[in-house]
Motif scaffolding. Structure first.
Motif, mmCIF file in Angstrom:
data_model
loop_
_atom_site.group_PDB
_atom_site.id
_atom_site.type_symbol
_atom_site.label_atom_id
_atom_site.label_comp_id
_atom_site.label_asym_id
_atom_site.label_seq_id
_atom_site.Cartn_x
_atom_site.Cartn_y
_atom_site.Cartn_z
ATOM 1 N N LYS A 5 -21.735 9.358 6.222
ATOM 2 C CA LYS A 5 -20.515 8.658 6.622
ATOM 3 C C LYS A 5 -19.417 8.883 5.596
ATOM 4 N N LEU A 6 -18.232 9.165 6.086
ATOM 5 C CA LEU A 6 -17.023 9.167 5.264
ATOM 6 C C LEU A 6 -16.120 8.102 5.864
ATOM 7 N N THR A 7 -15.688 7.177 5.041
ATOM 8 C CA THR A 7 -14.949 6.017 5.532
ATOM 9 C C THR A 7 -13.555 5.957 4.924
ATOM 10 N N GLU A 8 -12.602 5.665 5.775
ATOM 11 C CA GLU A 8 -11.199 5.504 5.375
ATOM 12 C C GLU A 8 -10.665 6.721 4.617
ATOM 13 N N VAL A 9 -10.960 7.895 5.148
ATOM 14 C CA VAL A 9 -10.385 9.131 4.612
ATOM 15 C C VAL A 9 -8.901 9.112 4.962
ATOM 16 N N ILE A 10 -8.049 9.256 3.972
ATOM 17 C CA ILE A 10 -6.599 9.201 4.204
ATOM 18 C C ILE A 10 -6.080 10.613 4.411
ATOM 19 N N LEU A 11 -5.408 10.806 5.547
ATOM 20 C CA LEU A 11 -4.799 12.086 5.879
ATOM 21 C C LEU A 11 -3.296 11.887 6.033
ATOM 22 N N ASP A 12 -2.522 12.746 5.415
ATOM 23 C CA ASP A 12 -1.072 12.736 5.597
ATOM 24 C C ASP A 12 -0.735 13.716 6.702
ATOM 25 N N VAL A 13 -0.039 13.235 7.715
ATOM 26 C CA VAL A 13 0.187 14.044 8.911
ATOM 27 C C VAL A 13 1.529 13.680 9.545
ATOM 28 N N TYR A 14 2.152 14.671 10.170
ATOM 29 C CA TYR A 14 3.310 14.411 11.019
ATOM 30 C C TYR A 14 2.743 14.048 12.380
ATOM 31 N N LEU A 15 2.961 12.808 12.802
ATOM 32 C CA LEU A 15 2.330 12.310 14.017
ATOM 33 C C LEU A 15 3.262 11.350 14.729
ATOM 34 N N GLY A 16 3.484 11.592 16.004
ATOM 35 C CA GLY A 16 4.256 10.659 16.807
ATOM 36 C C GLY A 16 5.066 11.363 17.880
ATOM 37 N N VAL A 17 5.351 10.625 18.918
ATOM 38 C CA VAL A 17 6.128 11.131 20.041
ATOM 39 C C VAL A 17 7.621 11.036 19.741
ATOM 40 N N TYR A 18 8.013 10.016 19.017
ATOM 41 C CA TYR A 18 9.439 9.762 18.767
ATOM 42 C C TYR A 18 9.926 10.540 17.546
#
Length: 121
Positions: A5-18
């Motif tokens: 298990k890997l928990t709460e892995v933080i990824l920086d991403v450009y994400l969103g419809v708006y």
């Protein structure tokens, strides 16, 4: 069954419809469970080469999240699952992946999406 298990892995991403969601990187959190159907050899040998290296998984997740802009959390989750399936194919494991993001809604703390791959045995 054996699980990594890997928990709460933080990824920086450009994400969103708006447009405003795409203006800057957002942090999403990922929970990952990799289920073995039999004990990994590394359980007995204590040899990293005989098990799945979670540092390699982390590197792949970070790379995949940053390689493009995503509109939907569903598409990001599927993209991550696809690269994990390819990386882990030889291990014959099941993969469960859950993504969480803060949506642009004041009254919703988190939006999550889950995908799962069950390996044919």
């Amino acid at each position: 069954m054996y699980k990594l298990k890997l928990t709460e892995v933080i990824l920086d991403v450009y994400l969103g419809v708006y447009d405003f969601e795409q203006e800057q990187l957002q942090q999403v959190k990922l929970d990952l469970i990799i289920s073995y159907h039999k004990a990994p050899v590394g359980c007995v040998s204590d040899d990293l080469n005989e098990t799945i290296c979670y540092a390699s998984i982390n590197e792949l997740l970070l790379k995949t999240a940053r390689q493009k802009r995503y509109q939907l959390i569903e598409h990001l989750a599927q993209s991550l699952l696809d690269v994990l399936k390819e990386m882990l194919e030889a291990y014959k494991v099941d993969i469960y992946l859950e993504l969480h993001k803060k949506p642009p809604l004041d009254n919703v703390a988190l939006a999550s999406f889950c995908v799962e791959y069950v390996c044919a045995r």
